[in-house]
Write a protein that holds these residues in place. Structure first.
Motif, PDB file in Angstrom:
ATOM      1  N   ALA A  22       0.946  -1.017  -0.189  1.00 29.89           N
ATOM      2  CA  ALA A  22       0.078   0.055   0.145  1.00 29.89           C
ATOM      3  C   ALA A  22       0.904   1.190  -0.008  1.00 29.89           C
ATOM      4  CB  ALA A  22      -0.993   0.034   1.205  1.00 29.89           C
ATOM      5  N   VAL A  23       1.642   1.548  -1.260  1.00 29.09           N
ATOM      6  CA  VAL A  23       2.279   2.871  -1.287  1.00 29.09           C
ATOM      7  C   VAL A  23       1.361   3.884  -1.364  1.00 29.09           C
ATOM      8  CG1 VAL A  23       4.148   3.911  -2.714  1.00 29.09           C
ATOM      9  CG2 VAL A  23       4.087   1.509  -2.280  1.00 29.09           C
ATOM     10  N   CYS A  24       1.613   4.934  -0.656  1.00 31.17           N
ATOM     11  CA  CYS A  24       0.793   5.955  -0.665  1.00 31.17           C
ATOM     12  C   CYS A  24       1.358   7.190  -1.565  1.00 31.17           C
ATOM     13  CB  CYS A  24       0.588   6.493   0.735  1.00 31.17           C
ATOM     14  SG  CYS A  24      -0.518   5.473   1.722  1.00 31.17           S
ATOM     15  N   TRP A  25       2.566   7.423  -1.218  1.00 31.23           N
ATOM     16  CA  TRP A  25       3.111   8.717  -2.017  1.00 31.23           C
ATOM     17  C   TRP A  25       4.647   8.589  -2.534  1.00 31.23           C
ATOM     18  CZ3 TRP A  25       1.124   8.550   3.090  1.00 31.23           C
ATOM     19  CH2 TRP A  25      -0.042   9.090   3.324  1.00 31.23           C
ATOM     20  N   GLY A  26       4.807   9.244  -3.310  1.00 36.59           N
ATOM     21  CA  GLY A  26       6.310   9.303  -3.834  1.00 36.59           C
ATOM     22  C   GLY A  26       7.090  10.642  -3.390  1.00 36.59           C
ATOM     23  N   VAL A  27       8.335  10.625  -3.466  1.00 36.75           N
ATOM     24  CA  VAL A  27       8.963  11.733  -3.289  1.00 36.75           C
ATOM     25  C   VAL A  27      10.263  12.168  -4.175  1.00 36.75           C
ATOM     26  CG1 VAL A  27       9.920  13.026  -1.193  1.00 36.75           C
ATOM     27  CG2 VAL A  27       8.254  11.396  -0.739  1.00 36.75           C
ATOM     28  N   GLU A  28      10.150  13.250  -4.579  1.00 35.44           N
ATOM     29  CA  GLU A  28      11.202  13.508  -5.431  1.00 35.44           C
ATOM     30  C   GLU A  28      12.244  14.475  -4.982  1.00 35.44           C
ATOM     31  OE1 GLU A  28      11.608  16.295  -9.651  1.00 35.44           O
ATOM     32  OE2 GLU A  28       9.761  14.976  -9.399  1.00 35.44           O
ATOM     33  N   CYS A  29      13.507  14.161  -4.982  1.00 32.83           N
ATOM     34  CA  CYS A  29      14.357  15.053  -4.188  1.00 32.83           C
ATOM     35  C   CYS A  29      14.694  16.004  -5.083  1.00 32.83           C
ATOM     36  CB  CYS A  29      15.666  14.233  -4.048  1.00 32.83           C
ATOM     37  SG  CYS A  29      17.266  15.118  -3.466  1.00 32.83           S
ATOM     38  N   SER A  30      14.894  17.309  -4.656  1.00 27.97           N
ATOM     39  CA  SER A  30      15.106  18.754  -5.305  1.00 27.97           C
ATOM     40  C   SER A  30      16.679  18.564  -5.216  1.00 27.97           C
ATOM     41  CB  SER A  30      14.766  19.765  -4.852  1.00 27.97           C
ATOM     42  OG  SER A  30      14.956  20.981  -5.244  1.00 27.97           O
ATOM     43  N   TYR A 112       6.416  19.509   1.749  1.00 25.23           N
ATOM     44  CA  TYR A 112       8.012  19.771   1.213  1.00 25.23           C
ATOM     45  C   TYR A 112       8.707  19.354   2.662  1.00 25.23           C
ATOM     46  CZ  TYR A 112      12.378  21.476  -0.819  1.00 25.23           C
ATOM     47  OH  TYR A 112      13.386  21.528  -1.711  1.00 25.23           O
ATOM     48  N   ILE A 113       9.368  18.187   2.204  1.00 27.88           N
ATOM     49  CA  ILE A 113      10.248  17.439   3.287  1.00 27.88           C
ATOM     50  C   ILE A 113      11.581  17.375   3.348  1.00 27.88           C
ATOM     51  CG2 ILE A 113       8.130  16.203   3.950  1.00 27.88           C
ATOM     52  CD1 ILE A 113       9.554  13.810   2.718  1.00 27.88           C
ATOM     53  N   GLN A 127      15.837  16.863   0.147  1.00 24.98           N
ATOM     54  CA  GLN A 127      14.652  17.656   0.263  1.00 24.98           C
ATOM     55  C   GLN A 127      13.790  17.492  -1.056  1.00 24.98           C
ATOM     56  OE1 GLN A 127      15.524  21.796   0.138  1.00 24.98           O
ATOM     57  NE2 GLN A 127      17.591  21.382   0.632  1.00 24.98           N
ATOM     58  N   GLY A 128      12.524  17.624  -0.756  1.00 18.80           N
ATOM     59  CA  GLY A 128      11.538  17.659  -1.973  1.00 18.80           C
ATOM     60  C   GLY A 128      10.221  17.491  -1.536  1.00 18.80           C
ATOM     61  N   TRP A 129       9.357  17.387  -2.528  1.00 16.25           N
ATOM     62  CA  TRP A 129       7.707  17.497  -2.401  1.00 16.25           C
ATOM     63  C   TRP A 129       7.359  16.055  -2.498  1.00 16.25           C
ATOM     64  CZ3 TRP A 129       5.411  21.528  -1.229  1.00 16.25           C
ATOM     65  CH2 TRP A 129       6.008  23.076  -1.496  1.00 16.25           C
ATOM     66  N   VAL A 130       6.402  15.882  -1.404  1.00 15.64           N
ATOM     67  CA  VAL A 130       5.831  14.539  -1.620  1.00 15.64           C
ATOM     68  C   VAL A 130       4.413  14.696  -2.505  1.00 15.64           C
ATOM     69  CG1 VAL A 130       4.210  13.253   0.010  1.00 15.64           C
ATOM     70  CG2 VAL A 130       6.219  14.237   0.963  1.00 15.64           C
ATOM     71  N   SER A 131       4.303  13.700  -3.304  1.00 15.94           N
ATOM     72  CA  SER A 131       3.078  13.741  -4.148  1.00 15.94           C
ATOM     73  C   SER A 131       2.421  12.272  -4.131  1.00 15.94           C
ATOM     74  CB  SER A 131       3.535  14.042  -5.594  1.00 15.94           C
ATOM     75  OG  SER A 131       4.382  13.078  -6.168  1.00 15.94           O
ATOM     76  N   ASP A 132       1.146  12.351  -4.539  1.00 15.14           N
ATOM     77  CA  ASP A 132       0.248  11.194  -4.765  1.00 15.14           C
ATOM     78  C   ASP A 132       1.148  10.340  -5.919  1.00 15.14           C
ATOM     79  OD1 ASP A 132      -1.468  11.891  -2.788  1.00 15.14           O
ATOM     80  OD2 ASP A 132      -3.061  12.831  -4.183  1.00 15.14           O
ATOM     81  N   THR A 133       0.989   9.088  -5.633  1.00 15.88           N
ATOM     82  CA  THR A 133       1.316   8.231  -6.711  1.00 15.88           C
ATOM     83  C   THR A 133       0.544   8.346  -8.003  1.00 15.88           C
ATOM     84  OG1 THR A 133       0.432   6.208  -5.731  1.00 15.88           O
ATOM     85  CG2 THR A 133       2.963   6.668  -5.260  1.00 15.88           C
ATOM     86  N   VAL A 134      -0.822   8.225  -7.684  1.00 15.15           N
ATOM     87  CA  VAL A 134      -1.859   8.549  -8.699  1.00 15.15           C
ATOM     88  C   VAL A 134      -2.745   9.624  -8.122  1.00 15.15           C
ATOM     89  CG1 VAL A 134      -4.043   7.484  -9.934  1.00 15.15           C
ATOM     90  CG2 VAL A 134      -1.992   6.008  -9.167  1.00 15.15           C
ATOM     91  N   PRO A 135      -2.738  10.811  -8.606  1.00 21.41           N
ATOM     92  CA  PRO A 135      -3.338  12.093  -8.143  1.00 21.41           C
ATOM     93  C   PRO A 135      -4.551  11.823  -7.847  1.00 21.41           C
ATOM     94  CG  PRO A 135      -1.886  12.376  -9.907  1.00 21.41           C
ATOM     95  CD  PRO A 135      -1.971  10.955  -9.863  1.00 21.41           C
TER      96      PRO A 135
END
Length: 141
Positions: A22-30, A112-113, A127-135
């Motif tokens: 049950a993966v909820c969110w992805g995070v892209e490093c800035s 932003y984490i 550091q970067g933004w958390v986003s839904d894996t499927v919006p």
């Protein structure tokens, strides 16, 4: 020549998961910001091997916040598909000083984490933004 007839039949295949995810969110490093921050922790981040790369931590698919009990609250964060280092556990912080650990259950979509990963004697400061894996549908993985 004699014709042979077979009775038509419908076959139904049922999906059966071989593991629960049950993966909820992805995070892209800035990566640009993170590479700048490394200079405050290392004399030379490039020589120390603690740089951030768009092809790895810079991809949303490389860091996952996981909701393992499906209650819309993150319980862990892992960096996967690293450049030969395997899966790395992430520690989340309250700000870019990386001095105060943040409770992972307070992290959600659009935050932003700041987080670290470590391998051997190296620690990366991401550091970067958390986003839904499927919006709009965070529990689809």
């Amino acid at each position: 020549m004699k014709k042979r007839w077979e009775t038509p039949m419908a076959m139904v295949e049922e999906f059966e998961a071989n593991e629960y995810v049950a993966v909820c969110w992805g995070v892209e490093c800035s990566t640009g910001n993170a590479n700048s921050v490394e200079w405050s922790f290392y004399r030379n981040p490039v020589q120390s091997g603690v740089t951030h790369d768009e092809a790895y931590c810079g991809q949303t698919s490389h860091q996952w916040l996981v909701d393992s009990d499906n209650n819309n609250v993150a319980e862990s964060m892992t960096e996967i598909n690293t450049n030969g280092l395997g899966n790395l556990s992430c520690t989340i912080y309250t700000n870019d000083s990386y001095s105060e650990v943040r409770d992972i259950s307070t992290v959600g979509s659009n935050d932003y984490i700041y987080w670290t990963t470590s391998s051997g004697n190296r620690t990366w400061h991401h550091q970067g933004w958390v986003s839904d894996t499927v919006p709009g549908h965070p529990n689809r993985s």
